[in-house]
Design an enzyme around this catalytic site. Structure first.
Site, PDB file in Angstrom:
ATOM      1  N   HIS A  44       0.794  -9.172  14.226  1.00  0.00           N
ATOM      2  CA  HIS A  44       1.036  -8.046  13.324  1.00  0.00           C
ATOM      3  C   HIS A  44      -0.018  -8.022  12.210  1.00  0.00           C
ATOM      4  O   HIS A  44      -0.602  -6.972  11.926  1.00  0.00           O
ATOM      5  CB  HIS A  44       2.446  -8.157  12.730  1.00  0.00           C
ATOM      6  CG  HIS A  44       2.793  -7.027  11.825  1.00  0.00           C
ATOM      7  ND1 HIS A  44       3.187  -5.799  12.293  1.00  0.00           N
ATOM      8  CD2 HIS A  44       2.749  -6.925  10.467  1.00  0.00           C
ATOM      9  CE1 HIS A  44       3.399  -4.984  11.274  1.00  0.00           C
ATOM     10  NE2 HIS A  44       3.134  -5.646  10.152  1.00  0.00           N
TER      11      HIS A  44
ATOM     12  N   ALA B 124      -8.345  26.411  -7.792  1.00  0.00           N
ATOM     13  CA  ALA B 124      -7.961  25.219  -8.567  1.00  0.00           C
ATOM     14  C   ALA B 124      -6.524  24.812  -8.267  1.00  0.00           C
ATOM     15  O   ALA B 124      -5.866  24.158  -9.076  1.00  0.00           O
ATOM     16  CB  ALA B 124      -8.144  25.497 -10.057  1.00  0.00           C
ATOM     17  N   GLY B 125      -6.061  25.184  -7.083  1.00  0.00           N
ATOM     18  CA  GLY B 125      -4.687  24.836  -6.698  1.00  0.00           C
ATOM     19  C   GLY B 125      -4.586  23.388  -6.231  1.00  0.00           C
ATOM     20  O   GLY B 125      -5.581  22.645  -6.218  1.00  0.00           O
TER      21      GLY B 125
ATOM     22  N   GLN C 151      -9.630   1.744   4.502  1.00  0.00           N
ATOM     23  CA  GLN C 151      -9.110   1.184   3.248  1.00  0.00           C
ATOM     24  C   GLN C 151      -8.270  -0.075   3.447  1.00  0.00           C
ATOM     25  O   GLN C 151      -8.253  -0.958   2.597  1.00  0.00           O
ATOM     26  CB  GLN C 151      -8.252   2.226   2.497  1.00  0.00           C
ATOM     27  CG  GLN C 151      -9.047   3.310   1.824  1.00  0.00           C
ATOM     28  CD  GLN C 151      -9.356   4.449   2.776  1.00  0.00           C
ATOM     29  OE1 GLN C 151      -8.880   4.461   3.899  1.00  0.00           O
ATOM     30  NE2 GLN C 151     -10.160   5.396   2.333  1.00  0.00           N
TER      31      GLN C 151
ATOM     32  N   MET D  90      -3.992  22.150  -3.220  1.00  0.00           N
ATOM     33  CA  MET D  90      -4.735  21.855  -1.989  1.00  0.00           C
ATOM     34  C   MET D  90      -6.202  21.604  -2.281  1.00  0.00           C
ATOM     35  O   MET D  90      -6.800  20.652  -1.781  1.00  0.00           O
ATOM     36  CB  MET D  90      -4.610  23.041  -1.020  1.00  0.00           C
ATOM     37  CG  MET D  90      -3.266  23.174  -0.379  1.00  0.00           C
ATOM     38  SD  MET D  90      -3.068  21.940   0.904  1.00  0.00           S
ATOM     39  CE  MET D  90      -4.042  22.689   2.197  1.00  0.00           C
TER      40      MET D  90
ATOM     41  N   THR E  22       0.871  -1.181   0.000  1.00  0.00           N
ATOM     42  CA  THR E  22       0.000   0.000   0.000  1.00  0.00           C
ATOM     43  C   THR E  22       0.905   1.228   0.000  1.00  0.00           C
ATOM     44  O   THR E  22       2.129   1.089  -0.001  1.00  0.00           O
ATOM     45  CB  THR E  22      -0.892   0.021   1.261  1.00  0.00           C
ATOM     46  OG1 THR E  22      -0.060   0.336   2.385  1.00  0.00           O
ATOM     47  CG2 THR E  22      -1.569  -1.309   1.510  1.00  0.00           C
ATOM     48  N   CYS E  23       0.295   2.425   0.055  1.00  0.00           N
ATOM     49  CA  CYS E  23       1.146   3.612   0.027  1.00  0.00           C
ATOM     50  C   CYS E  23       1.953   3.771   1.316  1.00  0.00           C
ATOM     51  O   CYS E  23       2.944   4.490   1.350  1.00  0.00           O
ATOM     52  CB  CYS E  23       0.341   4.858  -0.271  1.00  0.00           C
ATOM     53  SG  CYS E  23      -1.129   4.985   0.697  1.00  0.00           S
TER      54      CYS E  23
ATOM     55  N   GLN F  58      -7.482  -3.519   1.212  1.00  0.00           N
ATOM     56  CA  GLN F  58      -6.137  -3.764   0.667  1.00  0.00           C
ATOM     57  C   GLN F  58      -5.622  -5.150   1.063  1.00  0.00           C
ATOM     58  O   GLN F  58      -4.986  -5.829   0.257  1.00  0.00           O
ATOM     59  CB  GLN F  58      -5.182  -2.665   1.146  1.00  0.00           C
ATOM     60  CG  GLN F  58      -5.454  -1.336   0.450  1.00  0.00           C
ATOM     61  CD  GLN F  58      -4.829  -0.140   1.175  1.00  0.00           C
ATOM     62  OE1 GLN F  58      -4.546  -0.186   2.361  1.00  0.00           O
ATOM     63  NE2 GLN F  58      -4.633   0.945   0.437  1.00  0.00           N
TER      64      GLN F  58
END
Lengths: 271, 453
Positions: free
Chosen positions: B92, B186-187, B109, B189, B47-48, B113
């Site tokens: 774990h 539209a930045g 999530q 963030m 995962t990330c 996963q």
């Protein structure tokens, strides 16, 4: 005292406790269902008590304290009906203690000399108590709305803010209760006016009658709810202001009941 | 054979190390097949925030081979690697699946996963009985944690707080399907927050920005509609949730504008989520009836409060994981004595059957098949009743583990009943054959006597 009153009272107390626990506990589990069942049993038990009282000449139209007892029963009934559409235990946790308190007060009051209930009087009492009970539901929702709204504004959530219903849901409950309660309460006012006509024919002065607190309060209640209904339909009145107006209106409706109740007590003490 | 876990996560390794190990799709399947070739069973959870290799290995050599195949080319990762085996590895896995080891405690999530990782391992043919049992159990534990605690209920990120706030105002279970969303700016963030908001089933999304082209770019990415900045007022009148993230130095949305908008909305509720610094929304907007304004500080306050709440719930979740781990380990240890139990029962029953075969002809020479069956059943019943107590004690002892008092009962049983020695049926056959031969003349003489009579 009606034969099932201790049982009724106990069941209401348990239902209240269960509703409060439902709101307070992080994992309510089966508590909401248990609370609802308990309330249903309490409601049925009180219905039997009211039937017994009617058979013994103590019907709601005959005595103010019986009307208060009847109003508390209707409050529980209206809340039970509302749970068929949406489960709002937090409203129950607020409303049921009020119903319980009304029951206790009504049973603690000494009995009056019962008045012979006419059809018009019965209709008037039924409409007035039912209207008040429906407004009570709206008022319960309004209290929850004001608490949740305040928490949202202050960016700090308590149990009601976190687990209570959404503001829109509470506002919808308020609107529906006013839509249902207002015509019923109007009927109570119209039948009340018929009584007033009878008193006028008996020679009582109009101004004196109009200034009687119960009539002033009843008209105030009607005006507040009429204004709220108009505001909702015409100007999009909703949210916090609608909730506050509902609370004022319900306060006035409760005050009408209180005046009749105290008048009954006064009569007993004089006699 | 034991379960092992080798991996890196946000606890142990920086992002570049995790990025280097991340694997998905076809590459994941190829890696799984390669790792499977080096050990007994394998599953990769990538995962990330983590890369973990779950391996069933017979010895350290297999484990090292599997690790070499999986992260051989990423020598830097070895320095950040953590290793667990047996019950620690199991614990774990349970904690990871239950989101107790996640960066955002209780995030939902991870369960999906873990499921995906297991599916991939199945697809690659890398799942055997050990992983099958442990991963399935881990998924059950995670579901139990979600059901019995409120660990996932309090939003713990800015975007999820915004969705949760919308749920408090509009209901609909936190879905924004019926509530138009307006993104002002539209930045980066705004884009990041809007992407998270989109997960709440947003159907109508508008983007407004001073530079129209950037609004169009973001709208295209998010599946929304771009508008000119001049349309801001009419868009505000339409949107229920407004997400602001411009780089403007002055507030873009002023109180008088919102006052006008609220009249047009007939007092319908509005939620402003202002993630811009300096703020895009005038703080006075929050004082308007039925308008709820959450700026960065307010959002952070809610996030922190929710994190504390999740931390409290995590204690209950850890207790569940501990309980499930104990149960699972007991079950596994019980399974460990199954061969001994089976061997003892089989040997005892075989002995009983042989005794029936030996005794029955002497007792009743013309015994029918039914009699034989009855005797056999009786002998088996005696064996079963005799063994019930010892076998129950053996299971209990195994479940309690080697540290428990009276541990090592299995060894005692094996020694007492000579279960590790050659099958006594063969010995018995040899011994039994002699009396049988000796009996033969008796039987014959008996039969002759009978005939003489």
């Amino acid at each position: 005292m009606p034969p099932l009153f201790p049982l009724t009272l106990s069941l209401y107390a348990v239902a209240c406790a269960l509703y409060v626990a439902t709101v307070g506990l992080p994992q309510p589990g089966a508590l909401p269902r248990a609370a609802r069942l308990c309330l249903l049993l309490a409601f049925c038990s009180q219905a039997l008590d009211i039937g017994w009282l009617c058979l013994h000449g103590q019907s709601p139209p005959s005595e103010a304290r019986e009307a208060v007892f009847f109003a508390s029963w209707l409050m529980a009934g209206v809340y039970l009906l509302s749970t068929l559409r949406a489960q709002l235990p937090v409203v129950g946790a607020l409303l049921l203690p009020v119903a319980l308190a009304l029951q206790v007060v009504s049973r603690l009051a000494p009995p009056e000399a019962p008045e012979a209930p006419s059809g018009l009087r019965s209709l008037h009492i039924f409409a007035a108590t039912l209207g008040t009970a429906v407004f009570a539901l709206g008022a319960g929702g309004s209290v929850v709305y004001l608490i949740a709204e305040r928490q949202l504004k202050r960016h700090h959530f308590g149990k009601i803010g976190k687990r209570g219903p959404a503001l829109e849901t509470l506002d919808r409950l308020n609107r529906q209760s006013i839509l249902l309660g207002f015509p019923v309460f109007t009927l109570a006012l119209v039948t009340g006016a018929a009584f007033l006509g009878r008193l006028l024919r008996e020679g009582l002065p109009l101004l004196g009658l109009l200034l009687r607190p119960q009539y002033v309060l009843a008209v105030t209640t009607w005006l507040l709810f009429a204004g709220l209904l108009l505001g909702r339909m015409g100007w999009g009145l909703r949210g916090r202001r609608a909730a506050l107006l509902t609370l004022y209106g319900f306060g006035a409706a409760l005050a009408v009941l209180a005046v009749y109740f105290l008048r009954g007590l006064h009569r007993v003490s004089v006699s | 054979m034991k379960l092992h876990v080798l991996g890196v996560s946000h606890h142990s390794a920086p992002l570049d190390v995790r990025e280097g190990l991340a694997v998905s799709g076809e590459a994941l399947l190829r890696q799984l097949q390669a790792v499977r070739g080096a050990c007994e069973e394998a599953m990769v959870l990538s995962t990330c925030n983590r890369y973990e290799l779950y391996v069933a290995a017979r010895d350290d050599a297999q484990l090292e081979a599997a690790l070499q195949v999986a992260i051989g080319g990423h020598g830097k990762a070895r320095a950040h690697l953590y290793k667990h085996e047996g019950e620690r590895a199991l614990q774990h896995l349970f904690r990871v699946a239950s989101s107790l080891d996640s960066l955002v405690l209780g995030e939902p999530q991870i369960l999906g996963q873990v499921k995906d990782a297991f599916e991939a391992a199945l697809q690659a043919g890398a799942v055997g009985p050990l992983l099958q049992r442990t991963v399935q159990r881990a998924l059950q534990v995670a579901k139990r944690v979600r059901t019995e605690t409120r660990i996932g209920e309090n939003a713990a990120s800015v975007a999820s707080v915004a969705v949760s706030l919308a749920g408090h105002i509009f209901g609909d279970g936190g879905s924004l399907a019926h509530h138009p969303v307006l993104v002002v700016g539209a930045g980066k963030m705004a884009e990041l927050a809007a992407r998270h908001l989109k997960q709440a089933e947003v159907r109508e999304l508008h983007v407004v920005n001073r530079t129209r082209s950037r609004a169009e770019e973001l709208a295209a990415k998010l599946g929304g509609v771009a508008h000119d900045f001049s349309q801001l007022e009419s868009l505000l009148a339409r949107a229920d949730v407004v997400l602001c993230g411009t780089g403007a130095q002055e507030p873009v949305i002023r109180a008088d504008l919102v006052q006008r908008v609220m009249k047009a909305r007939r007092g319908r509720w509005m939620l402003f989520v202002d993630i811009a610094v300096p703020r895009d929304v005038d703080p006075k907007v929050g004082e308007i009836d039925s308008v709820y304004l959450y700026d960065v500080d307010a959002l952070q306050q809610v996030v922190e409060e929710n994190r504390r709440e999740r931390q409290r719930e995590a204690e209950a979740a850890e207790a569940i994981v501990g309980e499930e781990l104990r149960r699972f380990a007991e079950g596994e240890r019980e399974k460990g004595v199954v061969p001994t139990i089976r061997s003892l029962r089989e040997r005892s029953l075989a002995m009983a059957r042989r005794e029936v075969e030996k005794t029955l002809p002497r007792l009743s020479p013309g015994a029918s098949e039914k009699d034989r069956q009855l005797f056999s059943q009786m002998a088996e019943a005696i064996v079963n009743k005799m063994l019930h107590g010892p076998l129950t004690a053996l299971k209990r002892d195994a479940a309690a583990g080697p540290e428990a008092a009276g541990g090592g009962l299995e060894q005692a049983v094996r020694a007492l009943f000579q279960l590790d020695e050659p099958e006594p049926a063969e010995q018995a056959k040899g011994k039994d054959s002699q009396p049988a031969q000796k009996q033969q003349p008796t039987q014959t003489s008996g039969g002759a006597k009978e005939a003489n009579r």
